[in-house]
Each structure stands twice: as structure tokens, then as C-alpha cells.
Design a protein around this motif. Sequence first.
Motif, PDB file in Angstrom:
ATOM      1  N   ALA A 130      65.945  19.959   8.947  1.00 11.46           N
ATOM      2  CA  ALA A 130      65.328  21.200   8.221  1.00 11.46           C
ATOM      3  C   ALA A 130      65.228  22.462   9.327  1.00 11.46           C
ATOM      4  O   ALA A 130      65.676  23.643   8.771  1.00 11.46           O
ATOM      5  CB  ALA A 130      63.973  20.995   7.581  1.00 11.46           C
ATOM      6  N   ALA A 131      64.677  22.199  10.482  1.00  9.23           N
ATOM      7  CA  ALA A 131      64.345  23.333  11.387  1.00  9.23           C
ATOM      8  C   ALA A 131      65.877  23.633  11.884  1.00  9.23           C
ATOM      9  O   ALA A 131      65.948  24.898  12.215  1.00  9.23           O
ATOM     10  CB  ALA A 131      63.305  22.846  12.447  1.00  9.23           C
ATOM     11  N   GLY A 132      66.649  22.556  12.219  1.00 14.18           N
ATOM     12  CA  GLY A 132      67.805  23.304  12.859  1.00 14.18           C
ATOM     13  C   GLY A 132      68.642  23.866  11.877  1.00 14.18           C
ATOM     14  O   GLY A 132      69.383  24.937  12.305  1.00 14.18           O
ATOM     15  N   SER A 133      68.668  23.583  10.558  1.00 14.54           N
ATOM     16  CA  SER A 133      69.559  24.377   9.684  1.00 14.54           C
ATOM     17  C   SER A 133      69.019  25.814   9.338  1.00 14.54           C
ATOM     18  O   SER A 133      69.721  26.694   9.130  1.00 14.54           O
ATOM     19  CB  SER A 133      69.552  23.582   8.212  1.00 14.54           C
ATOM     20  N   LEU A 134      67.659  25.809   9.123  1.00 15.32           N
ATOM     21  CA  LEU A 134      67.063  27.198   9.114  1.00 15.32           C
ATOM     22  C   LEU A 134      67.134  28.286  10.311  1.00 15.32           C
ATOM     23  O   LEU A 134      67.625  29.249  10.102  1.00 15.32           O
ATOM     24  CB  LEU A 134      65.658  27.158   8.807  1.00 15.32           C
ATOM     25  N   VAL A 135      67.304  27.594  11.634  1.00 18.55           N
ATOM     26  CA  VAL A 135      67.403  28.354  12.759  1.00 18.55           C
ATOM     27  C   VAL A 135      68.943  28.790  12.841  1.00 18.55           C
ATOM     28  O   VAL A 135      69.070  29.782  13.223  1.00 18.55           O
ATOM     29  CB  VAL A 135      66.936  27.484  14.013  1.00 18.55           C
ATOM     30  N   MET A 136      69.820  27.863  12.572  1.00 21.51           N
ATOM     31  CA  MET A 136      71.090  28.119  12.471  1.00 21.51           C
ATOM     32  C   MET A 136      71.530  29.223  11.340  1.00 21.51           C
ATOM     33  O   MET A 136      72.340  30.183  11.913  1.00 21.51           O
ATOM     34  CB  MET A 136      72.022  26.798  12.178  1.00 21.51           C
ATOM     35  N   LYS A 137      71.003  29.020  10.347  1.00 21.00           N
ATOM     36  CA  LYS A 137      71.179  30.334   9.454  1.00 21.00           C
ATOM     37  C   LYS A 137      70.725  31.604   9.997  1.00 21.00           C
ATOM     38  O   LYS A 137      71.541  32.590   9.754  1.00 21.00           O
ATOM     39  CB  LYS A 137      70.589  30.029   8.201  1.00 21.00           C
ATOM     40  N   ASP A 138      69.608  31.696  10.662  1.00 21.07           N
ATOM     41  CA  ASP A 138      69.011  33.165  11.040  1.00 21.07           C
ATOM     42  C   ASP A 138      70.056  33.248  12.308  1.00 21.07           C
ATOM     43  O   ASP A 138      70.439  34.530  12.441  1.00 21.07           O
ATOM     44  CB  ASP A 138      67.635  33.016  11.628  1.00 21.07           C
TER      45      ASP A 138
END
Length: 389
Positions: A130-138
Motif C-alpha cells: 500500500a505504501a509503495g504504491s501510493l508513494v510511487m503514484k506521487d
Amino acid sequence: MRHLINIWVIAKREMKILMKNPIYLCCMVVFPLLTMLFFTSMLDEGVPQDMPVGVVDLDNSSTSRALVRRLDGFQTSRVVAHYASVAEARHAMQQNDIYGFLYIPKGTADNLLSARRPKVSYYYSNVSIAAGSLVMKDLKTITTLGSAAVGQATMRARGFTPQQIQTFLQPIRIDLHQVANPWSNYNMYLSTVFVPGVMMLFMFLISAYSLGMELKFSRGKEWVAKADGNMLVAILGKFLPQAMVFLVLIFFYEFYIYNVLHFAHVGSVWMIVLLAVLEVFASIGFGVFIFGLMPSLRMSMSVCSLWGVLSFSLAGSAFPVMGMDSPIQAMTWLFPLRHYYMLYQITVFNGYPLIDAWFHLVALVAFTLMPWFVIRKIKNAMLTYVYIP
């Protein structure tokens, strides 16, 4: 009438057992309530916010600083550190100090202005999905916005109109409509399957444990005698108090998430009540069935624990079932949580008619009736088996 009297007598006997043994209080009331509060409070913000990220800005220009400020302005990311090299930032990410970092090489601003296509890199850790996906999106968004900003300034200097600039930079406009949960609230997605899953695990264990205690303390013959040898009456009387306690807890949980936390749902109140009743009866039925297959306190509770833990992986909430291998897809039908989750998604979360989820409804009813196939074995165990620790 006599059967009803026997059920009431056994139910009163069971209530005395529940009040005397603190394990029942802990596993039927205290731990489930703590589970509800833990999951719903852990995700109370809906979406993880202010996740730490780092920056390696070797350009140190007004353009690169503007990119960093925009990254820090995102809701889910917060720039917590600047590093002198990629090696330092990578080491910080390996120590879990940050979830990712943006690397801006020297000369980025000059190359942008001269249209030489500089390379801006971003790195993120996907250990936490979850954290990796959201950070990657930003990080991906901020790099895209940086190039778009320069392109917009260049085209404006050349005399293009705002409409022409918008058409060139974004030829396809996305009109996004998120059904049922437009806020992308993770609490609505995860707590509605994790908490019922833990509740099911407790119901599995308590069902097998209460039958195992009859063997351990040699109370099985007395229990069967109070039912006049009718095991259906014995089981109904024994698990009626447990079912009532779990129903009250689940109704409280549903009131809490829908009326206090205001979780979105389209389905009717009657569908929510039906789903709660099916959850309790199917879970208790499965626990009784497992004990009937192997009338051993230790083995039945071990199998129930294994089944409950595997349910979280095979329910389809964390990873879609359609992406699993075919044998594992077939195994998902053996887990009550999978059918509960599908019924919730179809009828409560999205508000589709019950007929669209009829197979999952039938499956939960089947789990409820599973003790019928082992009822004779349970009776034989209570009358003849000797408890072996």
C-alpha cells in the motif's frame, strides 16, 4: 415441546459454563472488541497520509526546488530529508526511514529549458504494497507535472492558446467515477473484511474448544443425556448462547461502522442483518464440523486456526482470486470468509440484488448445515472417547 425444553435446559447449562471460564469472556467479548477498535482506528484517516520520502537534489535550481515543494504538498507524501547522494538515500530506504526518494541530477533545469529531455529518477520500496504504491503514484505524478509545466511555459511563449496547450499536454481527459467509495477510503475496504475474518476465527476456535472441553472434563455423557440422546437438540442448546453473544457483537460492529464511522453502503438494512446471521451460523457450523471430523481438542483447534488464517489470503480482498492459480481458485470456495466477502461486496457495498450472489448465499447456508454430516460421530465421541492430552 419437550425438545424446546431440553434446548432451554442445555442453554442454561452452557451459560453457566461461559460465565465460569474466563477464556470465553476473552475470546467472545474482549478480544473481538479490541479487534474492532484496532482495525478501524488504525485506518481512521481513510488513506495513509504524510508517508516519509526523501530527495536527492543535485541540481538545486528554482525548478528542482519547485518540484520538491509540490511533492511535499501531496496528501500522502511528506519530504522528511534531503540526501547528498543516491547511496545515502538508498541506505535510508533500506533502514525503513523513508518509503522512496526522488533523484534530480545536476543540469536538470537547463536541459528542460533547452528541450534536451533530462532524466529524473524515483525509487520506492514495495515491501509494504500500500505504501509503495501510493508513494510511487506521487513520485510519478510529480515528475510528469514537472515536464508538463516546462512544456506549458514554452508553448505559452510561442503564442499557443490555453485550449491548445491543454489539448497538447493532455490529449485524453480521464473522467473518473469510483463506484460506492469515491474517497478511496482504505478503512471501508479493509476493515469490512479483516474484522469479520477475525470474528470468524474466534467463532471457529470457540466452537471446537467448547466441544473439546466436554471431552476433557468428561461432561459429554451428561450433555447428551440432557438432550435425551438427541444430538441435534444437544448442539442447538449448547451453541445458542454463543450465537447470541456473537450476534450482539456483530450488530454492534455494524452499527459502529455504518452509523458512527459512516461507512458507505448501498445495500438495505435487512441485507446487512441477514449477512450477520449467516456469518455467525456458518462459522459455528464450520467449527462444529471440524471437531466432528477429528474429535480432538488439539487437532480441531489447530485446523480451525489454520483455516481462519488462510481465509485472509484467499478471501480475495488483498489479492484478486481471478489472479491466483486455478487450484488455489478452487480452494477459495472452501472458506466461509470468501463467501461472506463476496456477499458483502455484491449486496451491501454495491447494492446489487441478492440473486446476483445466490451461490455464495447457498454456500454459507451449506456451512451452517455441515454439522449434520458428523453429528453421529460427535455423539459417539462424547459417549465412548477418552480424552488424550
